[in-house]
Design an enzyme around this catalytic site. Structure first.
Site, PDB file in Angstrom:
ATOM      1  N   ASP A  79      28.366  49.377  79.520  1.00 26.79           N
ATOM      2  CA  ASP A  79      27.731  48.665  78.425  1.00 26.79           C
ATOM      3  C   ASP A  79      26.663  49.583  77.824  1.00 26.79           C
ATOM      4  OD1 ASP A  79      26.324  46.918  76.810  1.00 26.79           O
ATOM      5  OD2 ASP A  79      26.255  45.305  78.279  1.00 26.79           O
ATOM      6  N   ASP A 130      34.435  40.630  80.963  1.00 29.50           N
ATOM      7  CA  ASP A 130      33.491  40.913  82.050  1.00 29.50           C
ATOM      8  C   ASP A 130      32.455  39.809  82.093  1.00 29.50           C
ATOM      9  OD1 ASP A 130      30.434  42.003  81.417  1.00 29.50           O
ATOM     10  OD2 ASP A 130      31.759  42.029  79.673  1.00 29.50           O
ATOM     11  N   CYS A 176      43.750  29.686  98.660  1.00 24.95           N
ATOM     12  CA  CYS A 176      43.324  31.077  98.469  1.00 24.95           C
ATOM     13  C   CYS A 176      43.649  31.917  99.703  1.00 24.95           C
ATOM     14  CB  CYS A 176      41.818  31.123  98.191  1.00 24.95           C
ATOM     15  SG  CYS A 176      41.165  32.780  97.926  1.00 24.95           S
ATOM     16  N   CYS A 225      42.242  35.082 100.133  1.00 24.88           N
ATOM     17  CA  CYS A 225      41.269  36.173 100.185  1.00 24.88           C
ATOM     18  C   CYS A 225      40.771  36.376 101.622  1.00 24.88           C
ATOM     19  CB  CYS A 225      40.092  35.914  99.247  1.00 24.88           C
ATOM     20  SG  CYS A 225      38.854  34.741  99.862  1.00 24.88           S
ATOM     21  N   CYS A 237      38.658  33.363 102.878  1.00 29.90           N
ATOM     22  CA  CYS A 237      39.382  32.132 103.176  1.00 29.90           C
ATOM     23  C   CYS A 237      40.327  32.287 104.360  1.00 29.90           C
ATOM     24  CB  CYS A 237      40.133  31.658 101.942  1.00 29.90           C
ATOM     25  SG  CYS A 237      39.023  31.031 100.644  1.00 29.90           S
ATOM     26  N   HIS A 244      35.043  36.070  97.774  1.00 35.20           N
ATOM     27  CA  HIS A 244      35.944  34.977  97.374  1.00 35.20           C
ATOM     28  C   HIS A 244      35.976  34.813  95.856  1.00 35.20           C
ATOM     29  CE1 HIS A 244      37.919  31.110  97.054  1.00 35.20           C
ATOM     30  NE2 HIS A 244      36.911  30.753  96.265  1.00 35.20           N
TER      31      HIS A 244
END
Length: 382
Positions: free
Chosen positions: A98, A272, A310, A312, A315, A341
Site C-alpha cells: 500500500d 485485502d 472447517c 484448518c 479446527c 482459523h
C-alpha cells in the site's frame, strides 16, 4: 503516456456464465496467484502472529505490507540493505505494498495536504514528516514489492462534492508523478487507485484519467470507509466496467465474507483487509454459519471445533473450550489459533468462489452461503 511494464500480467481463465464474475491468474516476479484472491495483511512485514510457513500451508499466494508503517519503522533503507522485503521477512511469494496514503489520512490527526505531498505527524512519536508521490514510490522501490500502489488521497465518508472533485484531480496528478518516479518497472508493477467517493461522475473522471496512463493494474479506493454496503456495491456496479478487462482489479480494504463474494460477482480480482486478523485478537471467529465469539462464557465447556465444517489446523486440533481458556488467560497461542482459523476461512472461501466461477454457479453458491452464514449468531448458537 504509456507503460511497457512486464512485471505484472493478468491472465483471464474463465468468465462465469451465471454471474459474469471472472476467474484469472496474476503473474508476478515472485510467482502467480489465482483470482479472485484475498490478500492477508502484513502491515509491518508480518501477518500478526502467523508465520510465512503457516500462510503457505493455507495457500496464500500474495500478502500486503504497508509503506507508511515500514517507512517509520524500521525504515525502507534498512530493508533495502537486507535485500528487500521478501528476504527481510522470509516470504518468497508475491507482496503488494500500500502506498501509505490511507494511513497518512486516517492515522494522522495533524496533517496538511499540499500539491507537493502531505505533511503529517508520526503516530509513533509525533515527529513531523512529509510524504510525496515521489517519496512513496522511492520507498516502495526500495522495499522491492511485486505490486506497488500509487500515492493517492482517500477522502472520508461522507465528503462533499467539491472536496472529492479536488481530491480526484490531485490523485490523478499524483499518479502521473508516481509513474514518472517509478525506477523499477521491469520487476515491480505500479497500480493506480480510482477515487471519487460516492459520486458516479467523479469515479468516471478518475477512471478515465488513470486508464489513459496505462498502468498495469487498477485499484478501487475510498470504499469500505463507513458507507452502507449497498452503496459500495452500487459504486462497484458502475466503476468496475470502467477498468481495463486485461488488467487486475483490486478492491482495497474489503474482507467480510459477504463483500468478498459480492465483489467477485462484480468482477473484482483482488481484496485485502485487516478484518480477519483484527477480530481474531478479540476472540471473534468467522465460521460457515456466521460469527462466533469464542471468549463468551457459553463455550467454557464446549469441546467441539470452532467450525465443524472447517479443516484448518485450529479446527483439526483444538476445542472452543481450550481456545476460550487461552484467550481469557491472555495466552498468545489463543489468538494465534483464532487468526489461523480466520485466515484459512477466507482463503478457503476464495478457493470455493473460484471453483464456483469455473462451474458457472457463483450466484447459487452465494445464495447457499448466505443462507447458511445467517443461521448462527451469538445468542442462538447453531
Amino acid at each position: 503516456m504509456g507503460s511497457d511494464n512486464v512485471a505484472i500480467k493478468y491472465e483471464l481463465i474463465k468468465v462465469c456464465k451465471q454471474s459474469g464474475a471472472r476467474l484469472g491468474r496474476v503473474h508476478t516476479p515472485h510467482g502467480s496467484f489465482d483470482t479472485p484472491a484475498f490478500m492477508p495483511v502484513g502491515t509491518q512485514a508480518t501477518v500478526k502472529t502467523v508465520s510465512p510457513e503457516e500462510l503457505k500451508a493455507m495457500d496464500a499466494g500474495i500478502i500486503l505490507s504497508n509503506t507508511y508503517h515500514l517507512f517509520l519503522r524500521p525504515g525502507h533503507k534498512l530493508i533495502e540493505r537486507a535485500g528487500g522485503l521478501h528476504r527481510f521477512m522470509n516470504w518468497d511469494r508475491a507482496i503488494l505494498t500500500d502506498s501509505g496514503g490511507f494511513q497518512v489520512f486516517s492515522l494522522s490527526a495533524m496533517r496538511k495536504i499540499k500539491e507537493e505531498g502531505v505533511e503529517f505527524r508520526s503516530h509513533l512519536n509525533g515527529d513531523r514528516l512529509f510524504l510525496s508521490p515521489e517519496l512513496a514510490t522511492e520507498i516502495q522501490n526500495a522495499l522491492g514489492s511485486d505490486i506497488m500502489m500509487a500515492f493517492d488521497e482517500c477522502p472520508p465518508y461522507p465528503a462533499d462534492y467539491d472536496y472529492v472533485k479536488q481530491s480526484v484531480e490531485r490523485t490523478s496528478r499524483w499518479a502521473e508523478r508516481c509513474l514518472k518516479a517509478h525506477a523499477r518497472p521491469d520487476d515491480q508493477g505500479l497500480f493506480a487507485i480510482v477515487q471519487g467517493g460516492m459520486y458516479e461522475d467523479l469515479r468516471r473522471q478518475s477512471a478515465a484519467d488513470l486508464t489513459s496512463l496505462d498502468f498495469p493494474g487498477y485499484a478501487i479506493g475510498g470504499l469500505s470507509v463507513g458507507e452502507p454496503k449497498d452503496v459500495m456495491y452500487e459504486v462497484l456496479d458502475y466503476t468496475v466496467p470502467l477498468l481495463p478487462a486485461d488488467k487486475p482489479r483490486y478492491l482495497m480494504g474489503v474482507g467480510s465474507p459477504d463483500a468478498l463474494i459480492e465483489g467477485s460477482i462484480r468482477g473484482i480480482d483482488m481484496f485485502d483487509c485487516v478484518l480477519p486478523t483484527r477480530i481474531a485478537r478479540n476472540g471473534t471467529c468467522m465460521t460457515s454459519r456466521g460469527r462466533l465469539v469464542v471468549r463468551n462464557a457459553r463455550y467454557a465447556e464446549d469441546f467441539g471445533p470452532l467450525d465443524p465444517a472447517c479443516d484448518c489446523y485450529t479446527c483439526r486440533n483444538y476445542s472452543r473450550a481450550y481456545i476460550r481458556h487461552l484467550i481469557k488467560a491472555d495466552e498468545t497461542f489463543g489468538i494465534r489459533l483464532t487468526t489461523i482459523h480466520n485466515l484459512h476461512f477466507l482463503l478457503k472461501l476464495m478457493q470455493d468462489v473460484r471453483q464456483a466461477i469455473m462451474e458457472d454457479r457463483l450466484l447459487d453458491f452465494r445464495d447457499r452461503f448466505f443462507a447458511e452464514y445467517g443461521l448462527f449468531d451469538n445468542d442462538k448458537g447453531f
